[in-house]
Design an enzyme around this catalytic site. Structure first.
Site, PDB file in Angstrom:
ATOM      1  N   GLY A  41       0.807  -1.215   0.000  1.00  0.00           N
ATOM      2  CA  GLY A  41       0.000   0.000   0.000  1.00  0.00           C
ATOM      3  C   GLY A  41       0.838   1.262   0.000  1.00  0.00           C
ATOM      4  O   GLY A  41       0.431   2.293   0.538  1.00  0.00           O
ATOM      5  N   ASN A  43       1.419   3.276  -2.278  1.00  0.00           N
ATOM      6  CA  ASN A  43       1.044   4.233  -3.312  1.00  0.00           C
ATOM      7  C   ASN A  43       0.289   5.440  -2.773  1.00  0.00           C
ATOM      8  O   ASN A  43       0.028   6.390  -3.502  1.00  0.00           O
ATOM      9  CB  ASN A  43       0.171   3.543  -4.373  1.00  0.00           C
ATOM     10  N   SER A  44      -0.082   5.410  -1.479  1.00  0.00           N
ATOM     11  CA  SER A  44      -0.834   6.540  -0.929  1.00  0.00           C
ATOM     12  C   SER A  44      -0.654   6.605   0.577  1.00  0.00           C
ATOM     13  O   SER A  44      -0.135   5.670   1.199  1.00  0.00           O
ATOM     14  CB  SER A  44      -2.328   6.419  -1.263  1.00  0.00           C
ATOM     15  N   GLY A  45      -1.094   7.716   1.168  1.00  0.00           N
ATOM     16  CA  GLY A  45      -1.142   7.858   2.608  1.00  0.00           C
ATOM     17  C   GLY A  45       0.184   7.654   3.317  1.00  0.00           C
ATOM     18  O   GLY A  45       1.243   8.087   2.858  1.00  0.00           O
ATOM     19  N   GLY A  47       1.897   4.946   3.721  1.00  0.00           N
ATOM     20  CA  GLY A  47       2.822   4.126   2.948  1.00  0.00           C
ATOM     21  C   GLY A  47       3.642   4.937   1.973  1.00  0.00           C
ATOM     22  O   GLY A  47       4.853   4.730   1.811  1.00  0.00           O
ATOM     23  N   TYR A 192     -12.982  -4.426  12.119  1.00  0.00           N
ATOM     24  CA  TYR A 192     -11.727  -3.679  11.959  1.00  0.00           C
ATOM     25  C   TYR A 192     -10.896  -3.763  13.241  1.00  0.00           C
ATOM     26  O   TYR A 192      -9.686  -4.019  13.186  1.00  0.00           O
ATOM     27  CB  TYR A 192     -12.033  -2.226  11.625  1.00  0.00           C
TER      28      TYR A 192
END
Length: 308
Positions: A41, A43-45, A47, A192
């Protein structure tokens, strides 16, 4: 007088919000030349910000993402921001055990090193199921990363000293595991919470079984971060959460600091199996430190992903 009260109230709210969002920055610029970092992950945020920090330190960074076009775009942005050309995308869908196995096969053929594995990708509580029949949240957040780490563990041992950093959340405290129904999916928020508790047990048991073998393991709560997790929900909910996140949550760059700390800090290396918040070890609730439950979850997970 009303105007003065308004000004005082506004300033008070401003400073309260600033205080709530205070976080430490990890300033140590330890070099990672010659080392390979894999970030799920990325690719965003959080990460993506972690990838920038790793690339700036000289590491070869692999971004694992289920959407190749998004991964390619993120890689270009990470290269531009970090000034490094050693950032590469690879396709991985953690909701598919076949995809995880294919990814690991390709990775091990292509990459000769793996020094830091960052299990960053995550799925919020949603009423959905993976290709293998697991609840999406538990399947992606725990089982996908569990299988990924186990298949890559021999390479991590070869490159020791190496590290595994797994992102969790302080929401773990609101649930306990039910081994009769690990796939619980009726109330997404509680699903979650269970998946984040599973991340903590996983990190602890990984530290236990790799003790003395050069691999260390850390569970990280990055704080509540202004990331793109709301994209899985309705537009009105997204708008509401944007306001709340702006007021109370921290930017992704700040959220990434503890991940970076556990990935490179010499201090963190002394606390394998630990839970970290704000660039320092933190105390877990007693039920989340149960070694027997951690071992039981590991064995159940092995069966679920067909490792045994």
């Amino acid at each position: 007088m009303y105007f003065l009260y308004t000004i005082i109230a506004s300033l008070s709210l401003f400073f309260i919000l600033k205080w709530m969002k205070r976080r430490r920055y990890f300033m140590e610029l330890k070099r990672l030349d010659g080392k390979t970092v894999l970030i799920t992950g990325g690719n965003s945020g959080i990460g993506k910000e972690t990838a920038v920090a790793m690339a700036m330190r000289g590491a070869r960074v692999i971004i694992a993402c289920r959407d190749p076009s998004r991964a390619e775009k993120a890689v270009r942005e990470i290269k531009l921001k970090s000034g490094s050309l050693c950032v590469f995308p690879m396709e991985l869908d953690l909701a598919s055990l076949r995809s995880v196995r294919d990814f690991c096969k390709s990775f091990l053929m292509r990459e000769k090193r793996l020094d830091i594995l960052i299990n960053n990708a995550g799925m919020p509580g949603v009423l959905d199921w993976t290709n293998d029949g697991f609840s999406m949240c538990f399947g992606v957040n725990h089982l996908g990363h569990f299988l990924l780490t186990n298949l890559l563990l021999p390479r991590l041992k070869e490159c020791a000293p190496s590290r595994v950093v797994t992102l969790t959340c302080s929401n773990y405290k609101y649930q306990k595991l039910d081994f009769q129904d690990l796939n619980y999916n009726l109330l997404p928020f509680f699903t979650y919470c269970r998946s984040k508790l599973a991340n903590i047990y996983f990190s602890q048991e990984l530290a236990r079984i790799t003790e003395g073998k050069g691999v260390t393991s850390y569970a990280v709560h990055p704080g509540f971060v202004q990331s793109s997790w709301t994209c899985h929900y309705s537009f009105p909910f997204q708008m509401l959460m944007q306001v709340i996140m702006w007021m109370f949550f921290v930017p992704c760059e700040i959220g990434a600091q503890t991940v970076i700390y556990c990935s490179v800090s010499d201090e963190a290396a002394e606390h394998s199996g630990g839970y970290f918040v704000d660039c320092q070890p933190a105390t877990l609730r007693p039920f989340a430190r149960d070694a027997g439950v951690a071992k039981k979850l590991w064995e159940a997970s092995e069966r679920m992903v067909r490792l045994v």
